[in-house]
Scaffold this motif. Sequence first.
Motif, PDB file in Angstrom:
ATOM      1  N   ARG A  92       0.848  -1.200   0.000  1.00  0.00           N
ATOM      2  CA  ARG A  92       0.000   0.000   0.000  1.00  0.00           C
ATOM      3  C   ARG A  92       0.877   1.241   0.000  1.00  0.00           C
ATOM      4  NH1 ARG A  92       0.353  -0.956   5.549  1.00  0.00           N
ATOM      5  NH2 ARG A  92       0.750   1.000   6.638  1.00  0.00           N
ATOM      6  N   ILE A  93       0.263   2.344  -0.354  1.00  0.00           N
ATOM      7  CA  ILE A  93       0.973   3.619  -0.269  1.00  0.00           C
ATOM      8  C   ILE A  93       0.120   4.562   0.580  1.00  0.00           C
ATOM      9  CG2 ILE A  93       1.936   5.584  -1.527  1.00  0.00           C
ATOM     10  CD1 ILE A  93       2.393   3.823  -3.918  1.00  0.00           C
ATOM     11  N   ASP A  94       0.695   5.043   1.664  1.00  0.00           N
ATOM     12  CA  ASP A  94       0.015   6.066   2.477  1.00  0.00           C
ATOM     13  C   ASP A  94       0.350   7.414   1.866  1.00  0.00           C
ATOM     14  OD1 ASP A  94      -0.956   4.139   4.110  1.00  0.00           O
ATOM     15  OD2 ASP A  94       0.415   4.519   5.772  1.00  0.00           O
ATOM     16  N   THR A  95      -0.622   8.027   1.257  1.00  0.00           N
ATOM     17  CA  THR A  95      -0.337   9.192   0.401  1.00  0.00           C
ATOM     18  C   THR A  95      -0.303  10.525   1.159  1.00  0.00           C
ATOM     19  OG1 THR A  95      -2.699   9.295  -0.100  1.00  0.00           O
ATOM     20  CG2 THR A  95      -1.303   8.140  -1.672  1.00  0.00           C
ATOM     21  N   GLU A  96      -0.492  10.455   2.467  1.00  0.00           N
ATOM     22  CA  GLU A  96      -0.615  11.681   3.272  1.00  0.00           C
ATOM     23  C   GLU A  96       0.521  12.689   3.045  1.00  0.00           C
ATOM     24  OE1 GLU A  96      -0.839  12.163   7.963  1.00  0.00           O
ATOM     25  OE2 GLU A  96      -1.974  10.449   7.204  1.00  0.00           O
ATOM     26  N   ARG A  97       1.754  12.208   3.136  1.00  0.00           N
ATOM     27  CA  ARG A  97       2.898  13.124   3.015  1.00  0.00           C
ATOM     28  C   ARG A  97       2.958  13.753   1.619  1.00  0.00           C
ATOM     29  NH1 ARG A  97       8.356  13.917   4.895  1.00  0.00           N
ATOM     30  NH2 ARG A  97       8.899  15.921   3.949  1.00  0.00           N
ATOM     31  N   ILE A  98       2.759  12.927   0.595  1.00  0.00           N
ATOM     32  CA  ILE A  98       2.809  13.442  -0.780  1.00  0.00           C
ATOM     33  C   ILE A  98       1.729  14.500  -0.962  1.00  0.00           C
ATOM     34  CG2 ILE A  98       2.488  12.890  -3.230  1.00  0.00           C
ATOM     35  CD1 ILE A  98       3.576  10.120  -2.683  1.00  0.00           C
ATOM     36  N   LEU A  99       0.517  14.185  -0.511  1.00  0.00           N
ATOM     37  CA  LEU A  99      -0.595  15.127  -0.695  1.00  0.00           C
ATOM     38  C   LEU A  99      -0.324  16.427   0.057  1.00  0.00           C
ATOM     39  CD1 LEU A  99      -3.635  12.682  -0.533  1.00  0.00           C
ATOM     40  CD2 LEU A  99      -2.770  13.913  -2.548  1.00  0.00           C
ATOM     41  N   SER A 100       0.288  16.338   1.234  1.00  0.00           N
ATOM     42  CA  SER A 100       0.533  17.579   1.974  1.00  0.00           C
ATOM     43  C   SER A 100       1.617  18.415   1.279  1.00  0.00           C
ATOM     44  CB  SER A 100       0.821  17.307   3.452  1.00  0.00           C
ATOM     45  OG  SER A 100       2.194  17.216   3.694  1.00  0.00           O
ATOM     46  N   GLU A 101       2.587  17.756   0.673  1.00  0.00           N
ATOM     47  CA  GLU A 101       3.614  18.520  -0.078  1.00  0.00           C
ATOM     48  C   GLU A 101       2.986  19.193  -1.310  1.00  0.00           C
ATOM     49  OE1 GLU A 101       6.452  19.235   1.025  1.00  0.00           O
ATOM     50  OE2 GLU A 101       6.708  17.736   2.607  1.00  0.00           O
ATOM     51  N   LEU A 102       2.126  18.457  -2.007  1.00  0.00           N
ATOM     52  CA  LEU A 102       1.468  19.046  -3.194  1.00  0.00           C
ATOM     53  C   LEU A 102       0.583  20.220  -2.771  1.00  0.00           C
ATOM     54  CD1 LEU A 102       0.443  15.823  -5.170  1.00  0.00           C
ATOM     55  CD2 LEU A 102       2.394  17.331  -5.652  1.00  0.00           C
ATOM     56  N   GLN A 103      -0.097  20.033  -1.644  1.00  0.00           N
ATOM     57  CA  GLN A 103      -0.965  21.084  -1.107  1.00  0.00           C
ATOM     58  C   GLN A 103      -0.177  22.368  -0.852  1.00  0.00           C
ATOM     59  OE1 GLN A 103      -4.166  19.363   0.091  1.00  0.00           O
ATOM     60  NE2 GLN A 103      -4.851  21.332  -0.697  1.00  0.00           N
ATOM     61  N   LYS A 104       1.052  22.193  -0.376  1.00  0.00           N
ATOM     62  CA  LYS A 104       1.908  23.358  -0.088  1.00  0.00           C
ATOM     63  C   LYS A 104       2.468  23.984  -1.356  1.00  0.00           C
ATOM     64  CE  LYS A 104       4.124  20.999   3.358  1.00  0.00           C
ATOM     65  NZ  LYS A 104       5.262  20.643   4.208  1.00  0.00           N
ATOM     66  N   GLY A 105       2.184  23.359  -2.502  1.00  0.00           N
ATOM     67  CA  GLY A 105       2.679  23.907  -3.766  1.00  0.00           C
ATOM     68  C   GLY A 105       4.011  23.337  -4.205  1.00  0.00           C
ATOM     69  N   ASN A 106       4.462  22.295  -3.516  1.00  0.00           N
ATOM     70  CA  ASN A 106       5.730  21.677  -3.910  1.00  0.00           C
ATOM     71  C   ASN A 106       5.542  20.654  -5.025  1.00  0.00           C
ATOM     72  OD1 ASN A 106       7.641  22.887  -2.163  1.00  0.00           O
ATOM     73  ND2 ASN A 106       6.851  21.651  -0.454  1.00  0.00           N
ATOM     74  N   ILE A 107       6.523  20.586  -5.895  1.00  0.00           N
ATOM     75  CA  ILE A 107       6.628  19.462  -6.824  1.00  0.00           C
ATOM     76  C   ILE A 107       7.303  18.337  -6.045  1.00  0.00           C
ATOM     77  CG2 ILE A 107       7.890  18.652  -8.872  1.00  0.00           C
ATOM     78  CD1 ILE A 107       7.545  21.552  -9.988  1.00  0.00           C
ATOM     79  N   VAL A 108       6.779  17.125  -6.155  1.00  0.00           N
ATOM     80  CA  VAL A 108       7.365  15.996  -5.425  1.00  0.00           C
ATOM     81  C   VAL A 108       8.236  15.180  -6.372  1.00  0.00           C
ATOM     82  CG1 VAL A 108       6.873  13.830  -4.218  1.00  0.00           C
ATOM     83  CG2 VAL A 108       5.510  15.872  -3.717  1.00  0.00           C
ATOM     84  N   ILE A 109       9.482  14.957  -5.972  1.00  0.00           N
ATOM     85  CA  ILE A 109      10.368  14.087  -6.750  1.00  0.00           C
ATOM     86  C   ILE A 109      10.547  12.804  -5.939  1.00  0.00           C
ATOM     87  CG2 ILE A 109      12.542  13.868  -7.986  1.00  0.00           C
ATOM     88  CD1 ILE A 109      10.975  16.348  -8.888  1.00  0.00           C
TER      89      ILE A 109
END
Length: 241
Positions: free
Chosen positions: A115-132
Amino acid sequence: MGIIIQKFGGTSVADREKLFRAAKIITDAASAGSSVVAVVSAQGDTTDELLKKAAEIGPAPSKRELDALLATGESASSALLAMAVGELGFPAVSLAGWQMGVFTESVHGNAKILRIDTERILSELQKGNIVIAAGFQGTDARNDITTLGRGGSDTTAVALAAALHADACRIYKDVDGVYSADPRLEHGAKKYDVISYDEMLKLAQSGAQVLHIPCIELAKREKVVIEVLSTFEDKPGTVVK
Ligand code: ASP
Ligand code: MG
Protein backbone atom coordinates in the motif's frame (compact mmCIF):
# COMPACT_ATOMS: atom_id res chain seq x y z
CA MET A 1 -6.35 20.57 -12.36
CA GLY A 2 -5.32 17.23 -10.99
CA ILE A 3 -2.23 15.24 -10.22
CA ILE A 4 0.03 13.84 -12.91
CA ILE A 5 2.81 11.29 -12.56
CA GLN A 6 5.93 11.62 -14.68
CA LYS A 7 8.58 8.91 -14.51
CA PHE A 8 12.16 9.34 -15.74
CA GLY A 9 14.41 6.34 -16.31
CA GLY A 10 18.12 6.11 -15.61
CA THR A 11 19.21 7.36 -19.03
CA SER A 12 16.88 10.35 -18.71
CA VAL A 13 18.61 11.57 -15.53
CA ALA A 14 22.13 10.35 -16.31
CA ASP A 15 23.97 13.68 -16.12
CA ARG A 16 23.52 17.39 -15.43
CA GLU A 17 22.19 18.22 -18.89
CA LYS A 18 19.64 15.40 -18.81
CA LEU A 19 18.56 16.27 -15.27
CA PHE A 20 17.77 19.77 -16.45
CA ARG A 21 15.92 18.41 -19.49
CA ALA A 22 13.74 16.30 -17.14
CA ALA A 23 13.35 19.30 -14.81
CA LYS A 24 12.06 21.37 -17.75
CA ILE A 25 9.45 18.72 -18.64
CA ILE A 26 8.36 18.71 -14.99
CA THR A 27 8.15 22.49 -14.63
CA ASP A 28 6.28 22.83 -17.94
CA ALA A 29 3.60 20.50 -16.55
CA ALA A 30 3.52 22.45 -13.29
CA SER A 31 3.22 25.74 -15.21
CA ALA A 32 0.27 24.25 -17.11
CA GLY A 33 -1.45 23.85 -13.74
CA SER A 34 -0.87 20.21 -12.78
CA SER A 35 0.30 18.98 -9.40
CA VAL A 36 3.36 16.96 -10.39
CA VAL A 37 4.84 13.87 -8.81
CA ALA A 38 7.96 12.83 -10.73
CA VAL A 39 9.42 9.37 -10.11
CA VAL A 40 13.07 8.69 -10.85
CA SER A 41 15.37 5.77 -11.43
CA ALA A 42 19.03 5.81 -10.42
CA GLN A 43 21.32 7.77 -12.75
CA GLY A 44 22.74 5.87 -15.74
CA ASP A 45 24.51 2.65 -14.72
CA THR A 46 24.47 3.43 -11.00
CA THR A 47 22.53 0.30 -10.01
CA ASP A 48 24.93 -1.97 -11.92
CA GLU A 49 27.91 -0.19 -10.39
CA LEU A 50 26.52 -0.62 -6.88
CA LEU A 51 25.95 -4.33 -7.58
CA LYS A 52 29.56 -4.57 -8.73
CA LYS A 53 30.80 -2.93 -5.53
CA ALA A 54 28.77 -5.38 -3.45
CA ALA A 55 30.25 -8.30 -5.40
CA GLU A 56 33.72 -6.99 -4.56
CA ILE A 57 32.94 -7.44 -0.87
CA GLY A 58 31.81 -11.05 -1.14
CA PRO A 59 30.07 -13.50 -3.44
CA ALA A 60 26.73 -13.64 -1.57
CA PRO A 61 26.01 -10.31 0.09
CA SER A 62 23.16 -10.01 2.58
CA LYS A 63 19.98 -9.22 0.69
CA ARG A 64 18.98 -6.72 3.34
CA GLU A 65 22.23 -4.80 2.91
CA LEU A 66 22.02 -5.07 -0.88
CA ASP A 67 18.63 -3.32 -0.78
CA ALA A 68 20.01 -0.65 1.57
CA LEU A 69 22.83 -0.12 -0.94
CA LEU A 70 20.77 -0.15 -4.15
CA ALA A 71 18.15 2.25 -2.77
CA THR A 72 20.84 4.92 -2.48
CA GLY A 73 20.87 5.19 -6.30
CA GLU A 74 17.29 6.46 -6.48
CA SER A 75 17.72 8.55 -3.32
CA ALA A 76 20.62 10.37 -4.96
CA SER A 77 18.89 10.95 -8.30
CA SER A 78 15.70 12.22 -6.63
CA ALA A 79 17.66 14.76 -4.57
CA LEU A 80 19.62 15.92 -7.64
CA LEU A 81 16.46 16.30 -9.72
CA ALA A 82 14.76 18.25 -6.91
CA MET A 83 17.78 20.58 -6.91
CA ALA A 84 17.53 21.03 -10.69
CA VAL A 85 13.80 21.82 -10.46
CA GLY A 86 14.66 24.32 -7.72
CA GLU A 87 17.23 25.95 -10.01
CA LEU A 88 14.42 26.53 -12.54
CA GLY A 89 12.61 28.51 -9.86
CA PHE A 90 10.02 25.94 -8.75
CA PRO A 91 9.73 24.60 -5.19
CA ALA A 92 10.45 20.87 -5.07
CA VAL A 93 11.08 18.20 -2.45
CA SER A 94 12.59 14.77 -2.93
CA LEU A 95 11.00 11.91 -1.00
CA ALA A 96 12.52 8.47 -0.42
CA GLY A 97 10.25 5.41 -0.32
CA TRP A 98 10.00 5.43 3.49
CA GLN A 99 9.13 9.14 3.53
CA MET A 100 6.29 8.78 1.06
CA GLY A 101 4.68 5.76 2.69
CA VAL A 102 5.52 3.03 0.18
CA PHE A 103 4.95 -0.15 2.21
CA THR A 104 6.03 -3.48 0.76
CA GLU A 105 6.21 -7.14 1.66
CA SER A 106 9.25 -8.22 3.65
CA VAL A 107 11.03 -9.58 0.60
CA HIS A 108 14.43 -8.25 -0.37
CA GLY A 109 15.29 -7.66 -4.01
CA ASN A 110 11.83 -8.30 -5.42
CA ALA A 111 9.22 -6.88 -3.04
CA LYS A 112 5.62 -6.16 -3.98
CA ILE A 113 4.04 -2.88 -2.92
CA LEU A 114 1.27 -3.56 -0.38
CA ARG A 115 0.00 0.00 0.00
CA ILE A 116 0.97 3.62 -0.27
CA ASP A 117 0.02 6.07 2.48
CA THR A 118 -0.34 9.19 0.40
CA GLU A 119 -0.61 11.68 3.27
CA ARG A 120 2.90 13.12 3.02
CA ILE A 121 2.81 13.44 -0.78
CA LEU A 122 -0.59 15.13 -0.69
CA SER A 123 0.53 17.58 1.97
CA GLU A 124 3.61 18.52 -0.08
CA LEU A 125 1.47 19.05 -3.19
CA GLN A 126 -0.97 21.08 -1.11
CA LYS A 127 1.91 23.36 -0.09
CA GLY A 128 2.68 23.91 -3.77
CA ASN A 129 5.73 21.68 -3.91
CA ILE A 130 6.63 19.46 -6.82
CA VAL A 131 7.36 16.00 -5.43
CA ILE A 132 10.37 14.09 -6.75
CA ALA A 133 9.86 10.50 -5.67
CA ALA A 134 12.62 7.89 -5.46
CA GLY A 135 11.45 4.92 -7.51
CA PHE A 136 12.20 1.23 -6.92
CA GLN A 137 12.18 1.39 -3.10
CA GLY A 138 9.92 0.98 -0.10
CA THR A 139 9.98 -0.20 3.50
CA ASP A 140 8.58 -3.31 5.10
CA ALA A 141 6.84 -4.00 8.43
CA ARG A 142 10.24 -4.01 10.18
CA ASN A 143 11.00 -0.59 8.73
CA ASP A 144 13.76 -2.11 6.61
CA ILE A 145 14.43 -0.83 3.11
CA THR A 146 13.21 -3.09 0.31
CA THR A 147 13.51 -2.84 -3.48
CA LEU A 148 11.04 -3.87 -6.17
CA GLY A 149 13.28 -5.75 -8.63
CA ARG A 150 15.24 -4.47 -11.61
CA GLY A 151 13.28 -1.88 -13.55
CA GLY A 152 10.99 -1.39 -10.55
CA SER A 153 10.70 2.39 -10.78
CA ASP A 154 8.03 1.93 -13.47
CA THR A 155 6.00 0.03 -10.89
CA THR A 156 6.44 2.84 -8.35
CA ALA A 157 5.05 5.27 -10.94
CA VAL A 158 1.96 3.16 -11.68
CA ALA A 159 1.36 2.43 -7.97
CA LEU A 160 1.50 6.17 -7.24
CA ALA A 161 -0.83 6.91 -10.16
CA ALA A 162 -3.37 4.44 -8.70
CA ALA A 163 -3.00 5.60 -5.09
CA LEU A 164 -3.23 9.30 -5.98
CA HIS A 165 -5.98 8.83 -8.61
CA ALA A 166 -3.72 10.68 -11.01
CA ASP A 167 -5.06 12.13 -14.26
CA ALA A 168 -2.07 10.81 -16.19
CA CYS A 169 0.92 8.48 -15.79
CA ARG A 170 3.66 9.42 -18.24
CA ILE A 171 6.76 7.28 -18.46
CA TYR A 172 9.63 9.13 -20.17
CA LYS A 173 12.31 7.01 -21.77
CA ASP A 174 15.21 7.14 -24.21
CA VAL A 175 12.90 5.55 -26.83
CA ASP A 176 9.81 7.33 -28.17
CA GLY A 177 7.28 4.60 -27.52
CA VAL A 178 6.55 0.90 -27.72
CA TYR A 179 7.66 -0.95 -30.87
CA SER A 180 6.82 -4.37 -32.27
CA ALA A 181 10.56 -5.16 -32.07
CA ASP A 182 13.66 -3.29 -30.85
CA PRO A 183 13.93 -0.40 -33.36
CA ARG A 184 17.67 -0.17 -32.68
CA LEU A 185 18.16 -3.76 -33.87
CA GLU A 186 15.37 -4.40 -36.33
CA HIS A 187 14.65 -2.26 -39.32
CA GLY A 188 10.94 -1.88 -40.02
CA ALA A 189 9.89 -2.32 -36.37
CA LYS A 190 6.49 -0.69 -36.05
CA LYS A 191 5.60 1.82 -33.34
CA TYR A 192 2.24 1.43 -31.61
CA ASP A 193 0.06 4.48 -31.02
CA VAL A 194 -2.03 2.43 -28.62
CA ILE A 195 -1.43 -1.04 -27.20
CA SER A 196 -3.53 -3.13 -24.81
CA TYR A 197 -2.22 -4.30 -21.43
CA ASP A 198 -2.26 -7.91 -22.64
CA GLU A 199 -0.34 -7.19 -25.83
CA MET A 200 2.15 -5.13 -23.80
CA LEU A 201 2.57 -8.02 -21.35
CA LYS A 202 3.25 -10.39 -24.24
CA LEU A 203 5.93 -8.06 -25.61
CA ALA A 204 7.53 -7.67 -22.18
CA GLN A 205 7.49 -11.43 -21.57
CA SER A 206 9.18 -11.99 -24.93
CA GLY A 207 12.01 -9.70 -23.84
CA ALA A 208 10.98 -6.12 -24.73
CA GLN A 209 12.46 -3.99 -21.97
CA VAL A 210 10.12 -1.03 -22.34
CA LEU A 211 8.13 -1.62 -19.16
CA HIS A 212 8.66 -3.71 -16.03
CA ILE A 213 6.26 -6.71 -16.09
CA PRO A 214 4.78 -6.16 -12.57
CA CYS A 215 4.14 -2.56 -13.61
CA ILE A 216 1.99 -3.68 -16.57
CA GLU A 217 0.11 -6.18 -14.39
CA LEU A 218 -0.54 -3.48 -11.80
CA ALA A 219 -1.68 -0.99 -14.44
CA LYS A 220 -4.10 -3.57 -15.83
CA ARG A 221 -5.48 -4.37 -12.37
CA GLU A 222 -5.85 -0.73 -11.34
CA LYS A 223 -6.86 0.50 -14.82
CA VAL A 224 -4.01 3.00 -14.96
CA VAL A 225 -3.50 4.33 -18.49
CA ILE A 226 0.25 4.64 -19.19
CA GLU A 227 1.79 6.93 -21.78
CA VAL A 228 5.30 5.93 -22.89
CA LEU A 229 7.11 9.00 -24.23
CA SER A 230 10.57 10.18 -25.25
CA THR A 231 12.46 12.45 -22.85
CA PHE A 232 14.42 13.85 -25.74
CA GLU A 233 11.84 14.42 -28.48
CA ASP A 234 8.57 16.27 -28.10
CA LYS A 235 6.17 13.94 -29.94
CA PRO A 236 3.35 11.50 -29.20
CA GLY A 237 4.44 8.17 -27.76
CA THR A 238 2.46 5.00 -27.08
CA VAL A 239 -0.61 4.73 -24.89
CA VAL A 240 -0.91 1.48 -22.92
CA LYS A 241 -4.50 0.87 -21.84
N1 ASP B 1 17.61 1.46 -10.77
C1 ASP B 1 16.87 0.22 -10.80
C2 ASP B 1 17.38 -0.64 -11.92
O1 ASP B 1 18.29 -0.25 -12.63
C3 ASP B 1 15.40 0.43 -10.91
C4 ASP B 1 14.94 1.13 -12.17
O2 ASP B 1 15.75 1.65 -12.92
O3 ASP B 1 13.74 1.17 -12.41
O4 ASP B 1 16.90 -1.71 -12.11
MG1 MG C 1 17.97 1.64 -14.01
